[in-house]
Scaffold this active site. Sequence first.
Site, PDB file in Angstrom:
ATOM      1  N   ASN A 143      99.363  58.503 125.688  1.00 24.57           N
ATOM      2  CA  ASN A 143      98.588  59.469 126.196  1.00 24.57           C
ATOM      3  C   ASN A 143      99.757  60.387 127.016  1.00 24.57           C
ATOM      4  O   ASN A 143     100.567  59.829 127.834  1.00 24.57           O
ATOM      5  CB  ASN A 143      97.496  59.073 126.975  1.00 24.57           C
ATOM      6  CG  ASN A 143      96.623  60.192 127.519  1.00 24.57           C
ATOM      7  OD1 ASN A 143      96.990  61.350 127.678  1.00 24.57           O
ATOM      8  ND2 ASN A 143      95.441  59.887 127.665  1.00 24.57           N
ATOM      9  N   GLN A 174      86.110  56.590 119.112  1.00 29.14           N
ATOM     10  CA  GLN A 174      85.187  57.132 119.722  1.00 29.14           C
ATOM     11  C   GLN A 174      84.964  58.591 119.059  1.00 29.14           C
ATOM     12  O   GLN A 174      83.803  59.142 119.397  1.00 29.14           O
ATOM     13  CB  GLN A 174      85.595  57.463 121.009  1.00 29.14           C
ATOM     14  CG  GLN A 174      85.699  56.374 121.941  1.00 29.14           C
ATOM     15  CD  GLN A 174      86.319  56.539 123.410  1.00 29.14           C
ATOM     16  OE1 GLN A 174      85.645  57.053 124.448  1.00 29.14           O
ATOM     17  NE2 GLN A 174      87.672  56.407 123.506  1.00 29.14           N
ATOM     18  N   ASN A 175      85.726  58.911 118.115  1.00 32.75           N
ATOM     19  CA  ASN A 175      85.835  60.229 117.495  1.00 32.75           C
ATOM     20  C   ASN A 175      84.713  60.130 116.344  1.00 32.75           C
ATOM     21  O   ASN A 175      84.540  59.250 115.652  1.00 32.75           O
ATOM     22  CB  ASN A 175      87.170  60.538 116.837  1.00 32.75           C
ATOM     23  CG  ASN A 175      88.097  60.830 118.070  1.00 32.75           C
ATOM     24  OD1 ASN A 175      87.871  60.777 119.026  1.00 32.75           O
ATOM     25  ND2 ASN A 175      89.441  60.651 117.744  1.00 32.75           N
ATOM     26  N   CYS A 215      60.852  60.874 111.377  1.00 31.07           N
ATOM     27  CA  CYS A 215      60.486  60.047 110.421  1.00 31.07           C
ATOM     28  C   CYS A 215      61.867  59.438 109.901  1.00 31.07           C
ATOM     29  O   CYS A 215      61.543  58.728 108.792  1.00 31.07           O
ATOM     30  CB  CYS A 215      59.844  61.095 109.220  1.00 31.07           C
ATOM     31  SG  CYS A 215      61.477  61.976 108.450  1.00 31.07           S
ATOM     32  N   ASP A 224      84.866  62.487 113.774  1.00 29.90           N
ATOM     33  CA  ASP A 224      85.565  63.237 112.768  1.00 29.90           C
ATOM     34  C   ASP A 224      85.621  62.720 111.447  1.00 29.90           C
ATOM     35  O   ASP A 224      86.121  63.551 110.527  1.00 29.90           O
ATOM     36  CB  ASP A 224      86.651  63.967 113.548  1.00 29.90           C
ATOM     37  CG  ASP A 224      87.724  63.343 114.024  1.00 29.90           C
ATOM     38  OD1 ASP A 224      88.249  63.569 114.981  1.00 29.90           O
ATOM     39  OD2 ASP A 224      87.791  61.960 113.536  1.00 29.90           O
ATOM     40  N   HIS A 277      81.089  55.809 118.322  1.00 26.18           N
ATOM     41  CA  HIS A 277      79.976  56.961 118.524  1.00 26.18           C
ATOM     42  C   HIS A 277      79.259  57.516 117.373  1.00 26.18           C
ATOM     43  O   HIS A 277      79.240  58.948 117.362  1.00 26.18           O
ATOM     44  CB  HIS A 277      80.644  57.923 119.513  1.00 26.18           C
ATOM     45  CG  HIS A 277      81.090  57.656 120.861  1.00 26.18           C
ATOM     46  ND1 HIS A 277      82.218  58.028 121.433  1.00 26.18           N
ATOM     47  CD2 HIS A 277      80.678  56.566 121.561  1.00 26.18           C
ATOM     48  CE1 HIS A 277      82.150  57.401 122.645  1.00 26.18           C
ATOM     49  NE2 HIS A 277      81.215  56.501 122.539  1.00 26.18           N
ATOM     50  N   CYS A 315      66.520  62.288 111.057  1.00 24.42           N
ATOM     51  CA  CYS A 315      65.269  62.860 111.616  1.00 24.42           C
ATOM     52  C   CYS A 315      64.882  61.826 112.733  1.00 24.42           C
ATOM     53  O   CYS A 315      64.676  60.595 112.166  1.00 24.42           O
ATOM     54  CB  CYS A 315      64.275  63.065 110.454  1.00 24.42           C
ATOM     55  SG  CYS A 315      62.706  63.580 111.171  1.00 24.42           S
TER      56      CYS A 315
HETATM   57  N1  APR Z   1      98.232  62.987 121.929  1.00 21.30           N
HETATM   58  C1  APR Z   1      97.564  61.789 122.549  1.00 21.30           C
HETATM   59  N2  APR Z   1      96.571  62.085 123.820  1.00 21.30           N
HETATM   60  C2  APR Z   1      96.328  63.345 123.821  1.00 21.30           C
HETATM   61  C3  APR Z   1      96.573  64.490 123.155  1.00 21.30           C
HETATM   62  C4  APR Z   1      97.775  64.059 122.155  1.00 21.30           C
HETATM   63  N3  APR Z   1      98.234  64.886 121.329  1.00 21.30           N
HETATM   64  N4  APR Z   1      96.260  65.583 123.641  1.00 21.30           N
HETATM   65  C5  APR Z   1      95.618  65.046 124.840  1.00 21.30           C
HETATM   66  N5  APR Z   1      95.575  63.878 124.762  1.00 21.30           N
HETATM   67  C6  APR Z   1      94.748  62.915 125.856  1.00 21.30           C
HETATM   68  C7  APR Z   1      94.248  63.677 127.082  1.00 21.30           C
HETATM   69  O1  APR Z   1      95.182  63.487 128.004  1.00 21.30           O
HETATM   70  C8  APR Z   1      93.102  62.881 127.431  1.00 21.30           C
HETATM   71  O2  APR Z   1      93.380  61.905 128.202  1.00 21.30           O
HETATM   72  O3  APR Z   1      93.437  62.584 125.106  1.00 21.30           O
HETATM   73  C9  APR Z   1      92.442  62.663 126.034  1.00 21.30           C
HETATM   74  C10 APR Z   1      91.123  63.058 125.890  1.00 21.30           C
HETATM   75  O4  APR Z   1      90.213  62.857 126.735  1.00 21.30           O
HETATM   76  P1  APR Z   1      88.590  63.211 126.477  1.00 21.30           P
HETATM   77  O5  APR Z   1      88.681  64.882 126.233  1.00 21.30           O
HETATM   78  O6  APR Z   1      87.972  62.879 127.821  1.00 21.30           O
HETATM   79  O7  APR Z   1      87.916  62.548 125.232  1.00 21.30           O
HETATM   80  P2  APR Z   1      87.641  61.084 125.045  1.00 21.30           P
HETATM   81  O8  APR Z   1      88.196  60.121 126.021  1.00 21.30           O
HETATM   82  O9  APR Z   1      87.774  60.638 123.621  1.00 21.30           O
HETATM   83  O10 APR Z   1      86.032  61.241 125.496  1.00 21.30           O
HETATM   84  C11 APR Z   1      85.276  59.979 125.319  1.00 21.30           C
HETATM   85  O11 APR Z   1      83.326  61.308 125.775  1.00 21.30           O
HETATM   86  O12 APR Z   1      82.455  63.390 125.784  1.00 21.30           O
HETATM   87  C12 APR Z   1      82.488  62.218 125.100  1.00 21.30           C
HETATM   88  O13 APR Z   1      81.299  61.309 123.426  1.00 21.30           O
HETATM   89  C13 APR Z   1      82.385  62.056 123.462  1.00 21.30           C
HETATM   90  O14 APR Z   1      83.802  60.524 122.374  1.00 21.30           O
HETATM   91  C14 APR Z   1      84.033  61.258 123.443  1.00 21.30           C
HETATM   92  C15 APR Z   1      83.840  60.570 125.021  1.00 21.30           C
END
Ligand code: APR
Length: 251
Positions: free
Chosen positions: A217, A105-106, A134, A108, A123, A131
């Site tokens: 997680n 989903q990243n 165009c 980066d 994503h 653009c």
């Molecule tokens: N290692 C593993 N997991 C981690 C760590 C770590 N070091 N640090 C934080 N986390 C976990 C958090 O506990 C949380 O559950 O990563 C998760 C991040 O969740 P979000 O911030 O909600 O990110 P994500 O799930 O990727 O968001 C999904 O939402 O905002 C939109 O498009 C954006 O791709 C994104 C989508």
Amino acid sequence: MRVGGSDPIREAARLLVDRRNAVALTGAGISVESGIPSFRGAQGMWGKYDPMEYATLHAFMKSPRKVWEMLSEMVSVCGGAAPNAAHKGLAALEEMGVVRAVITQNVDGLHQAAGSRRVIEYHGNMEELLCVYCWKRYTTRERWAPGAVPLCDCGEVLKPNVVLFGDPIPWLAQEQAEEEARSCGTLVVIGTSAQVSPACDIPRIAKESGAAVVEINPEETSLSRNVTDIHLQGSASEVLRLLMEELSRGG
Ligand code: APR
């Protein structure tokens, strides 16, 4: 580490080996240790920028310059980041033939920077601008500068090739991700709160297709008690280090 028997790391390693064809689904949590903030939770991007004002397609069409305040921060943070041990661990698991693809989903690009070859960017990616008038495309490197709003030759404000709320998921990425979920032996879900759809449906698709689900997680998520078979509760880099150790011990 908890959920599962006495040694969930050993159990998870056994699942990966016995079931083969593992696929990873990653979220912002895997890049936190590279200095990129996640979206939700403490220090999350959405605590600073209201996503309804800064991260929807509607907001971008209405006030692109305002949305670029948030996007510029993401471009600079992502641009300055390097893959961490968790990204590298997944690339090594691909090399070992344990993991066959990463659905991320990243935006980066850190999985590719770590050496992962089959990466499905669900994503989109921050390294390309397009653009929406165009349809001309540019690299972010050639058109973006700190503090400036990147413009197309046609004069319109450029949009990064990422999925904002309200944007469709790139259809090929969605097709490929669902195909991987339907046919994998184990889905390893790393660093996502599983709150955003349709990405949060991928673990359910995998589960319903007979896959085992391993979650990495430090926190519990909406998946942990419903879909997850083994929850390895810790940071991505630490848990992947332990998993690699176990796999190299022949676990
Ligand atoms: N290692 C593993 N997991 C981690 C760590 C770590 N070091 N640090 C934080 N986390 C976990 C958090 O506990 C949380 O559950 O990563 C998760 C991040 O969740 P979000 O911030 O909600 O990110 P994500 O799930 O990727 O968001 C999904 O939402 O905002 C939109 O498009 C954006 O791709 C994104 C989508």
